[in-house]
Enzyme design. Sequence first.
Site, mmCIF file in Angstrom:
data_model
loop_
_atom_site.group_PDB
_atom_site.id
_atom_site.type_symbol
_atom_site.label_atom_id
_atom_site.label_comp_id
_atom_site.label_asym_id
_atom_site.label_seq_id
_atom_site.Cartn_x
_atom_site.Cartn_y
_atom_site.Cartn_z
ATOM 1 N N THR A 12 0.818 -1.216 0.000
ATOM 2 C CA THR A 12 0.000 0.000 0.000
ATOM 3 C C THR A 12 0.851 1.266 0.000
ATOM 4 O OG1 THR A 12 -1.749 -1.167 1.151
ATOM 5 C CG2 THR A 12 -1.790 1.218 1.316
ATOM 6 N N THR A 277 1.860 -22.445 20.457
ATOM 7 C CA THR A 277 0.544 -22.168 21.036
ATOM 8 C C THR A 277 -0.280 -21.230 20.145
ATOM 9 O OG1 THR A 277 -0.650 -21.108 22.840
ATOM 10 C CG2 THR A 277 1.626 -20.406 22.540
ATOM 11 N N GLN A 278 -1.599 -21.416 20.173
ATOM 12 C CA GLN A 278 -2.491 -20.505 19.428
ATOM 13 C C GLN A 278 -2.612 -19.150 20.137
ATOM 14 O OE1 GLN A 278 -6.268 -22.466 18.549
ATOM 15 N NE2 GLN A 278 -5.194 -24.288 17.836
#
Length: 344
Positions: A12, A277-278
């Site tokens: 962008t 880990t999430q």
Amino acid sequence: MRKVLIIMTGGTISMVRSKISGALHPAKLETFKAFIPELFAYDDIHVDILEFHPMLDSSDINPDNWQKMAHAVYDNYNRYDGFVILHGTDTMSYSGSALSFMLDGLQKPVVFTGSQLPIGVLRSDAKENLLTAIEIAAAKDEEGNAIVPEVTVFFEDRLFRANRTTKKNAEHFSAFNSYNYPPLAKAGVHITYQPHLVNYSPMDMPLKLHDKTDCNVVVLKLFPGISEVVVRTILHIKGLRGVVLETYGAGNAPSAKWLYRQLKRAVDRGIIIVNKTQCSTGSVDMGLYEVSQNLLKAGVLSGYDITTEALLTKMMYLFGEYPDNHAEVQSLLQKSLCGEMTIE
Ligand code: ASP
């Protein structure tokens, strides 16, 4: 006069809106420069621009483009004091992480930045991000050494180690966070650096370029209800070498026997599985709960507090660098190579 090279890859930050279609498209270099005349108004910093062709939305960036970026730094290393890479925000954390492994022994800053609004929009954050990134790329201490000789991401007002970042917001100007490591600098009226947090490479180490990657990796995200057939199918992808296993909480997974069996068999086939880990913040602690014991027994490695972006790119780099050395890849995955994880 310090010298900074801007490497424009797209995103962008380098786009303008078409008056005819209304769509965003990459600006011509001359148009881009015209929007930021300040680039060439520094008394003490000389700026050059290297433009990639074609300019890409970062969703289209792949390991070939990481190589191109790493080579652009490597080939111009002796000519500049620092580098700024203009890049779309969507995959900036992946590219930043990848380059942190590919550029080994860095003694000069490589600062990724971009913007949420295109350069051609009045309220754009592009100018501030870019001008501050240039100052950071050129910053030196009294002895003439770079203050932050790492691959970093500068966005809005904070400088992060790139391999600790994640894009967290598609709307706010503050688009990135580093959940498990503090910012290396904050930019207000002054830029306040935190040198004690910086990962300095040994001074006598020459820059080494590692430009091979291997894409035979996958992210397997656990969810309640995930079935054996899904896990088995993923773990049997032809040529698969590494798995980022996204688990719950402190690194937990269902205790179902079939999951243990599938993971163990994959490890026995030589696939390296790392537990990530999430959760955005905190670390994997395998064995803390009964539900992660099976992962340990299956031979799954801990990813500690690493991000998915860093773990995935670290695996790609290690499999590319050590194609026939499984033990070395395993061992290096358990070490922090350039500050990408904290091992308690
Ligand atoms: N889609 C754009 C990109 O990542 C978004 C941005 O630059 O912010 O290239």
